[in-house]
Enzyme design. Structure first.
Site, PDB file in Angstrom:
ATOM      1  N   CYS A   1     -40.896 -51.427  57.860  1.00 21.86           N
ATOM      2  CA  CYS A   1     -41.615 -51.723  56.625  1.00 21.86           C
ATOM      3  C   CYS A   1     -42.411 -50.543  56.113  1.00 21.86           C
ATOM      4  O   CYS A   1     -43.626 -50.642  55.905  1.00 21.86           O
ATOM      5  CB  CYS A   1     -42.508 -52.924  56.859  1.00 21.86           C
ATOM      6  SG  CYS A   1     -41.541 -54.325  57.421  1.00 21.86           S
TER       7      CYS A   1
ATOM      8  N   ARG B   1     -34.980 -31.143  76.237  1.00 16.55           N
ATOM      9  CA  ARG B   1     -34.084 -31.374  75.108  1.00 16.55           C
ATOM     10  C   ARG B   1     -32.712 -30.719  75.329  1.00 16.55           C
ATOM     11  O   ARG B   1     -31.676 -31.322  75.043  1.00 16.55           O
ATOM     12  CB  ARG B   1     -34.731 -30.777  73.860  1.00 16.55           C
ATOM     13  CG  ARG B   1     -33.979 -31.059  72.575  1.00 16.55           C
ATOM     14  CD  ARG B   1     -34.482 -30.150  71.443  1.00 16.55           C
ATOM     15  NE  ARG B   1     -35.902 -30.026  71.360  1.00 16.55           N
ATOM     16  CZ  ARG B   1     -36.703 -30.780  70.587  1.00 16.55           C
ATOM     17  NH1 ARG B   1     -36.186 -31.687  69.811  1.00 16.55           N
ATOM     18  NH2 ARG B   1     -38.004 -30.590  70.582  1.00 16.55           N
TER      19      ARG B   1
HETATM   20  N1  LLP Z   1     -42.546 -28.404  79.790  1.00 19.39           N
HETATM   21  C1  LLP Z   1     -43.677 -28.836  79.220  1.00 19.39           C
HETATM   22  C2  LLP Z   1     -44.968 -28.535  79.834  1.00 19.39           C
HETATM   23  C3  LLP Z   1     -43.615 -29.585  78.026  1.00 19.39           C
HETATM   24  O1  LLP Z   1     -44.735 -30.012  77.460  1.00 19.39           O
HETATM   25  C4  LLP Z   1     -42.364 -29.861  77.450  1.00 19.39           C
HETATM   26  C5  LLP Z   1     -42.258 -30.633  76.210  1.00 19.39           C
HETATM   27  C6  LLP Z   1     -41.192 -29.400  78.100  1.00 19.39           C
HETATM   28  C7  LLP Z   1     -41.332 -28.656  79.262  1.00 19.39           C
HETATM   29  C8  LLP Z   1     -39.810 -29.659  77.568  1.00 19.39           C
HETATM   30  O2  LLP Z   1     -39.606 -29.135  76.304  1.00 19.39           O
HETATM   31  P1  LLP Z   1     -38.121 -29.166  75.693  1.00 19.39           P
HETATM   32  O3  LLP Z   1     -37.276 -28.271  76.543  1.00 19.39           O
HETATM   33  O4  LLP Z   1     -37.623 -30.574  75.761  1.00 19.39           O
HETATM   34  O5  LLP Z   1     -38.287 -28.706  74.327  1.00 19.39           O
HETATM   35  N2  LLP Z   1     -41.373 -34.924  70.824  1.00 19.39           N
HETATM   36  C9  LLP Z   1     -40.998 -33.602  70.379  1.00 19.39           C
HETATM   37  C10 LLP Z   1     -40.914 -32.636  71.535  1.00 19.39           C
HETATM   38  C11 LLP Z   1     -42.195 -32.555  72.307  1.00 19.39           C
HETATM   39  C12 LLP Z   1     -42.084 -31.671  73.503  1.00 19.39           C
HETATM   40  C13 LLP Z   1     -43.257 -31.876  74.409  1.00 19.39           C
HETATM   41  N3  LLP Z   1     -43.256 -31.050  75.555  1.00 19.39           N
HETATM   42  C14 LLP Z   1     -39.691 -33.661  69.624  1.00 19.39           C
HETATM   43  O6  LLP Z   1     -39.120 -34.747  69.491  1.00 19.39           O
HETATM   44  O7  LLP Z   1     -39.217 -32.654  69.087  1.00 19.39           O
END
Ligand code: LLP
Length: 454
Positions: free
Chosen positions: A381, A314
């Site tokens: 919807c 992110r």
């Molecule tokens: N590493 C692992 C093992 C992960 O499972 C994840 C994210 C990341 C790194 C990266 O995390 P980030 O830096 O992007 O926060 N769909 C949710 C976020 C789910 C994150 C899943 N794992 C949302 O839209 O907030």
């Protein structure tokens, strides 16, 4: 930069003050966003209204310079660490190339993400494969392509993986530890505490047991420990706590097995601002705290500092993306004003899933109309198809106006669905006054061609 297939568009002269500087608090816009004539905002030197007209709406705009700058900021923040981009945030072939060029690795969690990276010749040794339920195909693909690390997430996976390793070289693996630390922006994206599906518990000894089993497998080489606490974590402190717990575990493993594991992967989860003023520490702030704690904890245990890995997704991608919608209807109901747009929960499920909040701005039309609280809803919807609850928008908002939603680069398009067969939106990259399509819009023909049974 390879922009040769790009379309030349109006170049907006950079105004003295960038848009982020004009807004209070940490901005939700890409750093290079500027106000453009006629109430527009330009990203990557291209006015958003022009992009909406050229590519249609909804459309996702991705600022290449912002992505690259954020990738570099992570490398600068932890110069001795491996920075591995979490592909689940958003992946396309261009993104694979950008990460390769910026010297990052890739975190993937499926054969699909792996194959996409391989299709661009991304160096397999810089790829980490995750997953609490890796399919036989995931493991086969990872072994065939020779990924650098596979992160073990359950006990049963150990023998299953070891049995498939064929070459003379063992497969390098890490064990994902559940450190018992609660962190993250929403209950559904917290993965470091006990009692959820990821990792092997530190508290009940499962992690140590898994390490012992891996050490008994000649086909596997254990190189370190991994943890991922959660996502949208707006403070470095949970990471520092994880470092303390994992270094203590590394020291125990040394005492028990006589091994010195050389790597420690702290996962991703670094927060971004969705609303002006949201806390979003810079990579350097996370980096400093993590590094300091690593040195302190290792000194306490007399353990040689392991090489760090971080997996931001992110934090690299979200602030580089802007979603553009067109207003289709404006209506009052129950004392509220609704603006319905041509996208919704099929391209951004985050408000429905996590109660996520966004900033919305009308672009491409100025008026003297006062602002009023307006709820931006999608076209799907269900009543829960709300993109932004009670945001300030001009009172003269009308069908045809274009709305821009910043902070849209991560976990929108990658989680987009085929709901109501509206078609997933295109992704357009902008850089230096040019734009090019990375992903085309999904068409009705795409849906029809999958429907092969009558
Ligand atoms: N590493 C692992 C093992 C992960 O499972 C994840 C994210 C990341 C790194 C990266 O995390 P980030 O830096 O992007 O926060 N769909 C949710 C976020 C789910 C994150 C899943 N794992 C949302 O839209 O907030």
């Amino acid at each position: 930069m390879t922009m040769n297939r790009g379309v030349r568009m109006t170049v907006v002269p950079t105004l003295p003050t960038s848009l982020p500087e004009q807004l209070a608090g940490p901005s939700v816009w890409p750093a290079g966003a500027v106000l453009a004539p006629g109430g527009d905002v330009a990203v990557g030197g291209v006015p958003l209204l022009e992009l909406a007209e050229r590519y249609g709406t909804p459309v996702y705009v991705l600022d290449e310079a912002e992505v690259r700058a954020r990738a570099r900021a992570w490398r600068r923040a932890l110069p001795d660490a491996d920075v591995v981009y979490a592909a689940k945030a958003f992946l396309s072939r261009a993104v694979v190339d950008w990460m390769e060029q910026e010297g990052l690795g890739l975190d993937v969690c499926s054969a699909g993400e792996l194959e996409l990276a391989a299709s661009r010749g991304f160096p397999a040794e810089r790829i980490v494969l995750h997953g609490n339920a890796k399919s036989p195909q995931d493991l086969r693909t990872a072994l065939r392509l020779g990924v650098g690390r596979i992160v073990i997430d359950s006990e049963g996976e150990i023998a299953r993986l070891a049995a498939q390793v064929q070459g003379p070289e063992p497969q390098q693996v890490m064990v994902r530890v559940l450190p018992g630390i609660e962190a993250g922006g929403h209950r559904k994206i917290r993965t470091g505490g006990e009692g959820q599906k990821f990792g092997l518990s530190l508290a009940n000894g499962d992690a140590e047991e898994a390490v012992a089993r891996v050490l008994g497998q000649p086909g596997l080489e254990l190189v370190g420990l991994h943890c991922h606490l959660g996502s949208q974590i707006a403070s470095p402190e949970p990471y520092a706590r994880a470092v303390r717990r994992l270094v203590a575990l590394l020291a125990r493993l040394r005492d028990r097995h006589g091994i010195t594991l050389p790597e420690l992967d702290l996962g991703g989860g670094f927060a971004v601002a969705y609303l002006p003023g949201d806390p979003a520490p810079a990579p350097a702030a996370y980096g400093r705290r993590i590094q300091d704690e690593l040195i302190r904890s290792c000194a306490e245990s007399d353990y040689p500092a392991p090489r760090l890995t971080v997996e931001p997704g992110r934090s690299i991608m979200a602030p580089a993306g802007v979603a553009l919608y067109r207003v289709l209807a404006v209506k009052r109901s129950g004392g509220r004003v609704f603006a319905a747009v041509d996208g919704g929960m099929s391209d951004n499920p985050r408000p429905a899933l996590y109660g996520a909040r966004y900033t919305v701005r009308r672009v491409g039309r100025v008026s003297a109309a006062p602002m009023r609280a307006t709820t931006v809803v999608g076209r799907h919807c269900e009543a829960g198809d709300v993109l932004a609850e009670s945001v300030e928008l001009p009172e003269d908002l009308r069908p045809g106006d274009v709305l821009a939603v910043p902070g849209a680069g991560a976990y929108h398009v990658s989680m987009a669905s085929g709901y109501n067969m509206t078609g997933r939106p295109p992704v357009v990259a902008v850089a230096e006054g040019r734009s090019r399509v990375l992903l085309r819009r999904e068409t009705f023909e795409d849906h029809r061609s999958r429907d092969i049974g009558l």
